[in-house]
Design a protein around this motif. Structure first.
Motif, PDB file in Angstrom:
ATOM      1  N   PHE A 158     -33.271  50.972 -35.777  1.00  8.27           N
ATOM      2  CA  PHE A 158     -32.117  50.074 -35.677  1.00  8.27           C
ATOM      3  C   PHE A 158     -30.863  50.699 -36.286  1.00  8.27           C
ATOM      4  O   PHE A 158     -29.748  50.457 -35.811  1.00  8.27           O
ATOM      5  CB  PHE A 158     -32.431  48.725 -36.322  1.00  8.27           C
ATOM      6  N   ILE A 159     -31.016  51.530 -37.339  1.00  6.17           N
ATOM      7  CA  ILE A 159     -29.859  52.256 -37.881  1.00  6.17           C
ATOM      8  C   ILE A 159     -29.286  53.176 -36.804  1.00  6.17           C
ATOM      9  O   ILE A 159     -28.072  53.257 -36.606  1.00  6.17           O
ATOM     10  CB  ILE A 159     -30.255  53.068 -39.135  1.00  6.17           C
ATOM     11  N   GLY A 160     -30.191  53.871 -36.090  1.00  7.29           N
ATOM     12  CA  GLY A 160     -29.748  54.787 -35.037  1.00  7.29           C
ATOM     13  C   GLY A 160     -28.984  54.090 -33.926  1.00  7.29           C
ATOM     14  O   GLY A 160     -27.894  54.523 -33.538  1.00  7.29           O
ATOM     15  N   ILE A 161     -29.540  52.984 -33.409  1.00  6.19           N
ATOM     16  CA  ILE A 161     -28.864  52.332 -32.273  1.00  6.19           C
ATOM     17  C   ILE A 161     -27.575  51.641 -32.712  1.00  6.19           C
ATOM     18  O   ILE A 161     -26.620  51.552 -31.934  1.00  6.19           O
ATOM     19  CB  ILE A 161     -29.796  51.350 -31.529  1.00  6.19           C
ATOM     20  N   TYR A 162     -27.508  51.187 -33.960  1.00  4.68           N
ATOM     21  CA  TYR A 162     -26.258  50.559 -34.405  1.00  4.68           C
ATOM     22  C   TYR A 162     -25.203  51.596 -34.791  1.00  4.68           C
ATOM     23  O   TYR A 162     -24.003  51.295 -34.771  1.00  4.68           O
ATOM     24  CB  TYR A 162     -26.521  49.557 -35.524  1.00  4.68           C
ATOM     25  N   LEU A 163     -25.622  52.824 -35.133  1.00  5.90           N
ATOM     26  CA  LEU A 163     -24.647  53.906 -35.275  1.00  5.90           C
ATOM     27  C   LEU A 163     -24.033  54.230 -33.915  1.00  5.90           C
ATOM     28  O   LEU A 163     -22.837  54.526 -33.805  1.00  5.90           O
ATOM     29  CB  LEU A 163     -25.310  55.155 -35.869  1.00  5.90           C
ATOM     30  N   ILE A 164     -24.856  54.163 -32.881  1.00  7.99           N
ATOM     31  CA  ILE A 164     -24.330  54.342 -31.524  1.00  7.99           C
ATOM     32  C   ILE A 164     -23.346  53.230 -31.187  1.00  7.99           C
ATOM     33  O   ILE A 164     -22.309  53.471 -30.558  1.00  7.99           O
ATOM     34  CB  ILE A 164     -25.503  54.391 -30.518  1.00  7.99           C
ATOM     35  N   SER A 165     -23.647  52.008 -31.638  1.00  7.73           N
ATOM     36  CA  SER A 165     -22.693  50.903 -31.457  1.00  7.73           C
ATOM     37  C   SER A 165     -21.369  51.210 -32.137  1.00  7.73           C
ATOM     38  O   SER A 165     -20.288  50.990 -31.566  1.00  7.73           O
ATOM     39  CB  SER A 165     -23.259  49.605 -32.035  1.00  7.73           C
ATOM     40  N   LEU A 166     -21.452  51.735 -33.373  1.00  9.27           N
ATOM     41  CA  LEU A 166     -20.245  52.064 -34.126  1.00  9.27           C
ATOM     42  C   LEU A 166     -19.466  53.176 -33.428  1.00  9.27           C
ATOM     43  O   LEU A 166     -18.228  53.110 -33.321  1.00  9.27           O
ATOM     44  CB  LEU A 166     -20.624  52.486 -35.544  1.00  9.27           C
ATOM     45  N   GLY A 167     -20.185  54.195 -32.942  1.00  7.47           N
ATOM     46  CA  GLY A 167     -19.524  55.277 -32.225  1.00  7.47           C
ATOM     47  C   GLY A 167     -18.863  54.783 -30.950  1.00  7.47           C
ATOM     48  O   GLY A 167     -17.736  55.179 -30.623  1.00  7.47           O
ATOM     49  N   THR A 168     -19.556  53.910 -30.239  1.00  7.86           N
ATOM     50  CA  THR A 168     -18.984  53.337 -29.011  1.00  7.86           C
ATOM     51  C   THR A 168     -17.727  52.541 -29.321  1.00  7.86           C
ATOM     52  O   THR A 168     -16.786  52.496 -28.513  1.00  7.86           O
ATOM     53  CB  THR A 168     -20.019  52.428 -28.317  1.00  7.86           C
ATOM     54  N   GLY A 169     -17.690  51.928 -30.511  1.00  9.24           N
ATOM     55  CA  GLY A 169     -16.541  51.125 -30.906  1.00  9.24           C
ATOM     56  C   GLY A 169     -15.238  51.898 -30.912  1.00  9.24           C
ATOM     57  O   GLY A 169     -14.177  51.348 -30.600  1.00  9.24           O
ATOM     58  N   GLY A 170     -15.293  53.188 -31.280  1.00  6.96           N
ATOM     59  CA  GLY A 170     -14.083  53.998 -31.229  1.00  6.96           C
ATOM     60  C   GLY A 170     -13.960  54.772 -29.938  1.00  6.96           C
ATOM     61  O   GLY A 170     -12.861  55.083 -29.476  1.00  6.96           O
ATOM     62  N   HIS A 171     -15.104  55.083 -29.347  1.00  2.84           N
ATOM     63  CA  HIS A 171     -15.154  55.950 -28.173  1.00  2.84           C
ATOM     64  C   HIS A 171     -14.594  55.271 -26.925  1.00  2.84           C
ATOM     65  O   HIS A 171     -13.697  55.793 -26.260  1.00  2.84           O
ATOM     66  CB  HIS A 171     -16.612  56.365 -27.940  1.00  2.84           C
ATOM     67  N   LYS A 172     -15.132  54.107 -26.596  1.00  9.31           N
ATOM     68  CA  LYS A 172     -14.818  53.469 -25.319  1.00  9.31           C
ATOM     69  C   LYS A 172     -13.345  53.088 -25.167  1.00  9.31           C
ATOM     70  O   LYS A 172     -12.717  53.445 -24.170  1.00  9.31           O
ATOM     71  CB  LYS A 172     -15.707  52.241 -25.102  1.00  9.31           C
ATOM     72  N   PRO A 173     -12.747  52.354 -26.110  1.00 12.98           N
ATOM     73  CA  PRO A 173     -11.348  51.952 -25.881  1.00 12.98           C
ATOM     74  C   PRO A 173     -10.392  53.132 -25.924  1.00 12.98           C
ATOM     75  O   PRO A 173      -9.431  53.184 -25.157  1.00 12.98           O
ATOM     76  CB  PRO A 173     -11.078  50.965 -27.027  1.00 12.98           C
ATOM     77  N   SER A 174     -10.657  54.094 -26.814  1.00 12.11           N
ATOM     78  CA  SER A 174      -9.753  55.234 -26.965  1.00 12.11           C
ATOM     79  C   SER A 174      -9.851  56.171 -25.777  1.00 12.11           C
ATOM     80  O   SER A 174      -8.843  56.671 -25.271  1.00 12.11           O
ATOM     81  CB  SER A 174     -10.082  55.993 -28.259  1.00 12.11           C
ATOM     82  N   LEU A 175     -11.080  56.424 -25.316  1.00  7.33           N
ATOM     83  CA  LEU A 175     -11.280  57.398 -24.253  1.00  7.33           C
ATOM     84  C   LEU A 175     -10.661  56.936 -22.940  1.00  7.33           C
ATOM     85  O   LEU A 175      -9.939  57.692 -22.269  1.00  7.33           O
ATOM     86  CB  LEU A 175     -12.781  57.655 -24.071  1.00  7.33           C
ATOM     87  N   GLU A 176     -10.916  55.691 -22.558  1.00  9.69           N
ATOM     88  CA  GLU A 176     -10.387  55.208 -21.284  1.00  9.69           C
ATOM     89  C   GLU A 176      -8.872  55.083 -21.313  1.00  9.69           C
ATOM     90  O   GLU A 176      -8.194  55.453 -20.347  1.00  9.69           O
ATOM     91  CB  GLU A 176     -11.032  53.865 -20.923  1.00  9.69           C
ATOM     92  N   SER A 177      -8.324  54.569 -22.407  1.00  7.12           N
ATOM     93  CA  SER A 177      -6.868  54.450 -22.494  1.00  7.12           C
ATOM     94  C   SER A 177      -6.218  55.832 -22.607  1.00  7.12           C
ATOM     95  O   SER A 177      -5.140  56.068 -22.055  1.00  7.12           O
ATOM     96  CB  SER A 177      -6.469  53.578 -23.689  1.00  7.12           C
ATOM     97  N   PHE A 178      -6.874  56.776 -23.288  1.00  3.41           N
ATOM     98  CA  PHE A 178      -6.360  58.146 -23.393  1.00  3.41           C
ATOM     99  C   PHE A 178      -6.326  58.799 -22.015  1.00  3.41           C
ATOM    100  O   PHE A 178      -5.386  59.519 -21.677  1.00  3.41           O
ATOM    101  CB  PHE A 178      -7.236  58.949 -24.356  1.00  3.41           C
ATOM    102  N   GLY A 179      -7.349  58.526 -21.199  1.00  2.66           N
ATOM    103  CA  GLY A 179      -7.364  59.051 -19.842  1.00  2.66           C
ATOM    104  C   GLY A 179      -6.237  58.484 -18.999  1.00  2.66           C
ATOM    105  O   GLY A 179      -5.547  59.214 -18.271  1.00  2.66           O
ATOM    106  N   ALA A 180      -6.022  57.165 -19.094  1.00  4.30           N
ATOM    107  CA  ALA A 180      -4.943  56.537 -18.321  1.00  4.30           C
ATOM    108  C   ALA A 180      -3.566  56.971 -18.829  1.00  4.30           C
ATOM    109  O   ALA A 180      -2.598  56.991 -18.056  1.00  4.30           O
ATOM    110  CB  ALA A 180      -5.083  55.017 -18.386  1.00  4.30           C
ATOM    111  N   ASP A 181      -3.474  57.343 -20.122  1.00  2.00           N
ATOM    112  CA  ASP A 181      -2.205  57.822 -20.685  1.00  2.00           C
ATOM    113  C   ASP A 181      -1.724  59.116 -20.041  1.00  2.00           C
ATOM    114  O   ASP A 181      -0.564  59.495 -20.201  1.00  2.00           O
ATOM    115  CB  ASP A 181      -2.340  58.059 -22.195  1.00  2.00           C
ATOM    116  N   GLN A 182      -2.618  59.813 -19.355  1.00  2.00           N
ATOM    117  CA  GLN A 182      -2.248  61.094 -18.753  1.00  2.00           C
ATOM    118  C   GLN A 182      -1.402  60.927 -17.494  1.00  2.00           C
ATOM    119  O   GLN A 182      -0.972  61.916 -16.891  1.00  2.00           O
ATOM    120  CB  GLN A 182      -3.509  61.909 -18.435  1.00  2.00           C
TER     121      GLN A 182
END
Length: 579
Positions: A158-182
């Protein structure tokens, strides 16, 4: 003389236009902090690096998410209801965390560095999941067939999958908006490219999903969970390196502090000036002088907020700096209106998120009870049926991009082809049809299960491809609604809140997962009190068909409210100079 002056003016305008075409003037910077050169930065040359890491992140996410309920029930030995709730909670946290990550990226960290930070956290989670299968003391237990898994394995897992949750928390919104910023909104061709970006972004997402629920799921079910996790970890490392190599081609937006502060300032200023009368013309409202910031046109909705930009004598005294807590600009007020207008759309999108949650829980568990043989010797993993949803979405996106959009652009002359909220609404209608079909198929599965109850076969004779129509139809619905919501929440938020806008889109799925878990608890309690619960210890003693009918009815009611709100909705209105 007049002709000479006019000719000189035209020459100046041509030089200015040429300069604007050469440089990107949307407040972005290149990797050295300079105004970006249009020919060497941004657009697809930068977007492909970003799409590559999105592909691997979605590969990892769906490989874990779609088979999570199988792991919890068959390795952890949780009962169906508990496992479904755990999956919904994890999915909910994973898709709500981007609200925090998106805020930090927009306000303080910046999207590029947030992507690197969250990728590191994501890799830590994948690494822990991998070790939990290879390190002897962290394995579920010491024997091949585990009946009672070790508590330490549950904790580490559960620590592992919730670390993935935490990583997704910064990854998903930043990555997609960063792509559209181009893509520069003030350039016609780049603006069209941005509309296509969201479609091809989701095509890459579908590609990751298909491989995750087929190839990786097959490795999980037939070889080793740890080896599958190792594949995901190595793939994520490679694409993170690829993303970093694209640094010279990116366009960057510098964080400007909390994007919520200007909205709060508008509310405070409007309250302080609530007794003032409106000026005779909106032109008398305060607006900032022209800067690199994009300005918004005044609208007549939510006029109470307009009082925040009414100029009083003491607001603009000579030598006195304007206090944003007492006097806002028209653009600040219009941005606050955008956020207020989004709330009803967000609320009416949540029921769609509840439908999405079924694909990774009950749909998947249904497939595990059915005949999954292809030929005489090959059995597909239960999670692989989820690939049909991605195929449906992929077909929808390609048809929309290559057929629907060009055709409607020629007919209507509208560069967007279908208004964003109409696209979302079409997907909602399709999702209702999907839930109806799911209810009919589950009823048939229960009939077959009743007839074969006395048999010794491990699986029903009913083919798993009976689930294909509901997966394909819901996938097509995703191609309309999910892509539409992505574009809506990115495009219609203030420019300083782009990452947070994508996070709002993801929160639709996250809150939808929590609502699904809540609905399961409520329906279980109510139906249990008046008779037999719709959720038994296994699928054959449950009545998921009735639950699906309930979701279809709620979706229909919700869609009626959505139509009323969407018809009254007004979009962002820019003061735009198109190069």
């Amino acid at each position: 003389m007049m002709a000479l002056e006019l000719e000189e003016k035209n020459r100046v305008e041509i030089r200015v236009d040429a300069k604007e075409m050469k440089w990107v003037c949307d407040s972005s910077l290149d990797h050295k902090g300079r105004v970006p050169l249009r020919s060497s930065t941004g657009t697809w040359k930068a977007a492909f690096f970003i799409i590559a890491i999105e592909f691997s992140e979605r590969l990892s996410y769906f490989a874990i998410a779609t088979n999570l309920i199988t792991y919890l029930t068959e390795v952890m030995h949780e009962d169906l209801t508990t496992a479904a709730k755990n999956v919904n909670r994890w999915a909910g946290v994973t898709t709500i965390m981007p609200l925090l990550g998106g805020f930090l990226a927009d306000a303080y960290v910046g999207r590029f560095f947030m992507i690197l930070l969250s990728s590191s956290i994501y890799l830590m989670g994948l690494g822990i999941l991998t070790m939990s299968q290879f390190v002897p003391s962290l394995k579920p237990c010491g024997v091949r067939r585990c009946i009672h898994p070790r508590r330490v394995h549950e904790l580490i897992f559960f620590i592992g999958i919730y670390l993935i949750s935490l990583g997704t928390g910064g990854h998903k919104p930043s990555l997609e908006s960063f792509g559209a910023d181009q893509f520069d909104d003030d350039n016609l061709e780049e603006r069209k490219g941005k509309m296509s970006f969201f479609n091809w972004w989701n095509a890459a997402l579908c590609g990751g999903l298909v491989l995750g629920v087929t190839v990786v799921a097959y490795v999980q079910d037939n070889f080793n969970w740890g080896f599958a996790n190792l594949i995901l970890t190595v793939t994520m490392v490679i694409t993170t390196i690829i993303f970093t190599l694209g640094k010279p081609f990116y366009r960057y937006h510098v964080p400007q502090g909390s994007p919520l502060t200007p909205i709060l300032q508008v509310l405070v200023a409007a309250m302080m000036k609530r007794k003032l009368t409106y000026p005779s013309s909106p032109d008398l409202l305060h607006e900032a002088p022209s800067t690199r910031r994009r300005l918004l046109c005044h609208t007549n909705k939510l006029r109470f907020l307009d009082k925040a930009c009414i100029i009083e004598d003491n607001d603009m005294s000579e030598g006195k700096k304007r206090s944003p807590w007492k006097l806002s600009t028209v653009t600040d007020v219009e941005e606050a209106k955008l956020i207020v207008n989004m709330v009803p759309i967000w609320l009416t999108s949540l029921q769609f998120g509840v439908c999405i949650a079924q694909s990774a829980t009950f749909f998947l568990k249904q497939s595990s009870t059915m005949n999954r043989m292809m030929g005489k010797n090959f059995e597909i993993p239960p999670a692989s049926i989820h690939a049909l949803s991605a195929i449906g979405m992929l077909l929808c996106v390609i048809c929309y991009e290559k057929i629907i959009t060009p055709t409607l652009r020629r007919i209507t002359g509208n560069e967007r082809a279908i208004p964003i909220l109409q696209r979302v609404g079409i997907g909602m209608i399709i999702s209702i049809l999907g839930m109806v079909i799911a209810a009919v198929v589950e009823k048939q599965r229960l009939i077959v299960a009743g007839k074969e109850k006395g048999g010794k076969a491990r699986f029903l004779s009913m083919s798993v491809f009976w689930l294909a129509p509901q997966y394909l139809i819901l996938g097509i619905g995703d191609g309309f609604t999910l892509v539409g919501l992505q574009e809506y929440f990115y495009d219609q938020v203030p420019d300083s809140m782009r990452s947070l806008g994508i996070a709002l889109y993801l929160s639709v799925i996250g809150v939808g997962s929590f609502l699904s878990s809540f609905m399961i608890s409520v329906v279980d309690h109510v139906t249990g009190n008046i008779g037999t619960s719709w959720f038994g210890k296994d699928l054959n003693s449950s009545r998921l068909d009735k639950f699906y009918w309930l979701l279809a009815a709620l979706n229909g009611f919700n869609f009626g409210i959505y139509v009323l709100l969407a018809n009254r909705h007004s979009y962002k209105n820019l003061q735009r100079n198109v190069s």
